[in-house]
Design a protein around this motif. Structure first.
Motif, PDB file in Angstrom:
ATOM      1  N   TYR A  71       0.848  -1.185   0.000  1.00  0.00           N
ATOM      2  CA  TYR A  71       0.000   0.000   0.000  1.00  0.00           C
ATOM      3  C   TYR A  71       0.888   1.241   0.000  1.00  0.00           C
ATOM      4  N   ALA A  72       0.273   2.421  -0.054  1.00  0.00           N
ATOM      5  CA  ALA A  72       1.029   3.672  -0.065  1.00  0.00           C
ATOM      6  C   ALA A  72       0.530   4.588   1.041  1.00  0.00           C
ATOM      7  N   ILE A  73       1.393   5.504   1.465  1.00  0.00           N
ATOM      8  CA  ILE A  73       1.031   6.528   2.446  1.00  0.00           C
ATOM      9  C   ILE A  73       0.647   7.794   1.699  1.00  0.00           C
ATOM     10  N   GLY A  74      -0.414   8.437   2.149  1.00  0.00           N
ATOM     11  CA  GLY A  74      -0.816   9.694   1.537  1.00  0.00           C
ATOM     12  C   GLY A  74       0.008  10.853   2.074  1.00  0.00           C
ATOM     13  N   ALA A  75       0.530  11.660   1.158  1.00  0.00           N
ATOM     14  CA  ALA A  75       1.250  12.881   1.528  1.00  0.00           C
ATOM     15  C   ALA A  75       0.400  14.056   1.067  1.00  0.00           C
ATOM     16  N   PHE A  76      -0.228  14.736   2.016  1.00  0.00           N
ATOM     17  CA  PHE A  76      -1.208  15.771   1.721  1.00  0.00           C
ATOM     18  C   PHE A  76      -0.629  17.147   2.035  1.00  0.00           C
ATOM     19  N   ASN A  77      -0.743  18.059   1.081  1.00  0.00           N
ATOM     20  CA  ASN A  77      -0.217  19.409   1.281  1.00  0.00           C
ATOM     21  C   ASN A  77      -1.130  20.219   2.193  1.00  0.00           C
ATOM     22  N   VAL A  78      -0.522  20.965   3.117  1.00  0.00           N
ATOM     23  CA  VAL A  78      -1.284  21.769   4.073  1.00  0.00           C
ATOM     24  C   VAL A  78      -0.902  23.241   3.938  1.00  0.00           C
ATOM     25  N   ASN A  79      -1.910  24.104   4.147  1.00  0.00           N
ATOM     26  CA  ASN A  79      -1.704  25.543   4.045  1.00  0.00           C
ATOM     27  C   ASN A  79      -2.326  26.329   5.187  1.00  0.00           C
ATOM     28  N   ASN A  80      -3.314  25.723   5.880  1.00  0.00           N
ATOM     29  CA  ASN A  80      -3.975  26.439   6.968  1.00  0.00           C
ATOM     30  C   ASN A  80      -4.576  25.443   7.962  1.00  0.00           C
ATOM     31  N   MET A  81      -5.214  25.958   9.000  1.00  0.00           N
ATOM     32  CA  MET A  81      -5.732  25.112  10.066  1.00  0.00           C
ATOM     33  C   MET A  81      -6.804  24.153   9.573  1.00  0.00           C
ATOM     34  N   GLU A  82      -7.749  24.641   8.780  1.00  0.00           N
ATOM     35  CA  GLU A  82      -8.863  23.805   8.354  1.00  0.00           C
ATOM     36  C   GLU A  82      -8.393  22.629   7.508  1.00  0.00           C
ATOM     37  N   ILE A  83      -7.387  22.847   6.686  1.00  0.00           N
ATOM     38  CA  ILE A  83      -6.858  21.756   5.869  1.00  0.00           C
ATOM     39  C   ILE A  83      -6.177  20.721   6.755  1.00  0.00           C
ATOM     40  N   VAL A  84      -5.366  21.172   7.709  1.00  0.00           N
ATOM     41  CA  VAL A  84      -4.735  20.247   8.653  1.00  0.00           C
ATOM     42  C   VAL A  84      -5.796  19.444   9.402  1.00  0.00           C
ATOM     43  N   GLN A  85      -6.833  20.119   9.884  1.00  0.00           N
ATOM     44  CA  GLN A  85      -7.879  19.435  10.640  1.00  0.00           C
ATOM     45  C   GLN A  85      -8.611  18.409   9.780  1.00  0.00           C
ATOM     46  N   GLY A  86      -8.991  18.794   8.566  1.00  0.00           N
ATOM     47  CA  GLY A  86      -9.719  17.871   7.706  1.00  0.00           C
ATOM     48  C   GLY A  86      -8.926  16.616   7.405  1.00  0.00           C
ATOM     49  N   ILE A  87      -7.633  16.784   7.111  1.00  0.00           N
ATOM     50  CA  ILE A  87      -6.773  15.640   6.799  1.00  0.00           C
ATOM     51  C   ILE A  87      -6.628  14.726   8.017  1.00  0.00           C
TER      52      ILE A  87
END
Length: 312
Positions: free
Chosen positions: A18-34
């Motif tokens: 399997y693979a690990i997701g690498a998600f780009n973050v820019n603000n609080m809401e994006i960090v929280q959602g991920i």
């Protein structure tokens, strides 16, 4: 739980197919959602920061947001620099608490790429930080990355062993047909990943983690919402998810996802404000945007990456 490196994550991913997701973050809401999605699916996750994100939100704010996510979720989270293009930005992130950095020397000659990557690796390893290098050039535009289709080039499998052995990198991003940005292919075009290159790289680098950049799938649902409520976006398609699942079953241990998040976030805001034009409280229109991020990430973790349930 403290921030982790990707070393153990990638070994488990490679062994487990399997693979690990690498998600780009820019603000609080994006960090929280991920991270809320990762918590609910019990999935390890990489939060990655581009040079553009550091300019926008500032290094200290982003690090503290990720530290807050650790407290909130108690998940294994790695903090990664995406597309560092010189030694100084990599050093700044290493000194500033990141557990992983990417040095992208793909615009340089093979020898200059090796020299730059090796310099970053030596500094990073001395500080307990892991390094991702890159061979080959992906086309597309995203943040500070801008490569024309004419300048793009596939990774040459006959170079990967020498590159890895001479630099000491811990993972390698390769170019097999993915593309940066949301609008990779026009309707009617058929995306095709070069699995023959990936297979050959896997043979030459057994048990070594490979990374795919530019792997957003471009949800037409969110594109249509943005278009419906005033956004001027062209129809386009991204990388089919079945191709990403196939890559994850092979040598790919890390898949980068950014444009899918941007589209989902923007669609949430546009739809809310269009249907609630008198509202001006940011908490009201950022909530559906955050919920869209969470939904996209949950889908990726379960149906594309295969890393749900793999946090422990």
């Amino acid at each position: 739980m403290a921030l982790v490196t990707t070393k153990e994550m990638f070994q488990k991913a490679y062994d487990g197919g399997y693979a690990i997701g690498a998600f780009n973050v820019n603000n609080m809401e994006i960090v929280q959602g991920i991270t809320e999605a990762a918590k609910e699916e019990n999935a390890p996750v990489i939060l990655q920061v581009s040079a553009g994100a550091r300019k926008y939100a500032k290094h200290a704010y982003l690090v503290k947001l990720v530290e807050a996510a650790l407290i909130d979720t108690d998940l294994p989270i790695a903090l990664h620099l995406d597309h560092g293009d010189d030694f100084e930005i990599c050093k700044s992130c290493i000194d500033g608490g990141f557990t992983s950095v990417m040095i992208d020397g793909s615009k340089h000659s093979f020898e200059d790429n090796i020299a730059l990557t090796k310099k970053v690796v030596e500094y990073a390893h001395a500080h307990g930080v892991v390094v991702e290098g890159e061979l080959g050039k992906l086309a597309g535009i995203e943040d500070d990355v801008n490569v024309s289709a004419e300048d793009a080039s596939y990774t040459r499998p006959d170079e990967v062993e020498e590159f890895v052995s001479r630099t000491g990198v811990d993972s390698l991003a390769i170019a097999i047909g993915t593309s940066h940005g949301a609008f990779k292919f026009k309707p009617g075009q058929k995306p095709q990943l070069r699995f023959d290159i990936l297979e050959e790289v896997g043979k030459r680098l057994p048990n070594f983690p490979i990374v795919l950049h530019g792997a957003s799938s471009v949800s037409q649902e969110y594109v249509k919402i943005i278009q419906q409520f005033g956004g001027k976006l062209d129809d386009a398609i991204g990388i089919p998810e079945e191709m990403l699942r196939q890559a994850a079953r092979m040598a790919v241990c890390k898949i980068n996802i950014d444009s899918d998040l941007r589209l989902a976030f923007t669609a949430g805001i546009r739809e809310y404000l269009a249907t609630n034009p008198s509202h001006f409280d940011p908490r009201q229109y950022l909530t559906p945007a955050r919920n869209n991020i969470k939904a996209v990430v949950k889908h990726k973790l379960v149906n594309v990456l295969g890393c749900a349930g793999k946090a422990n």
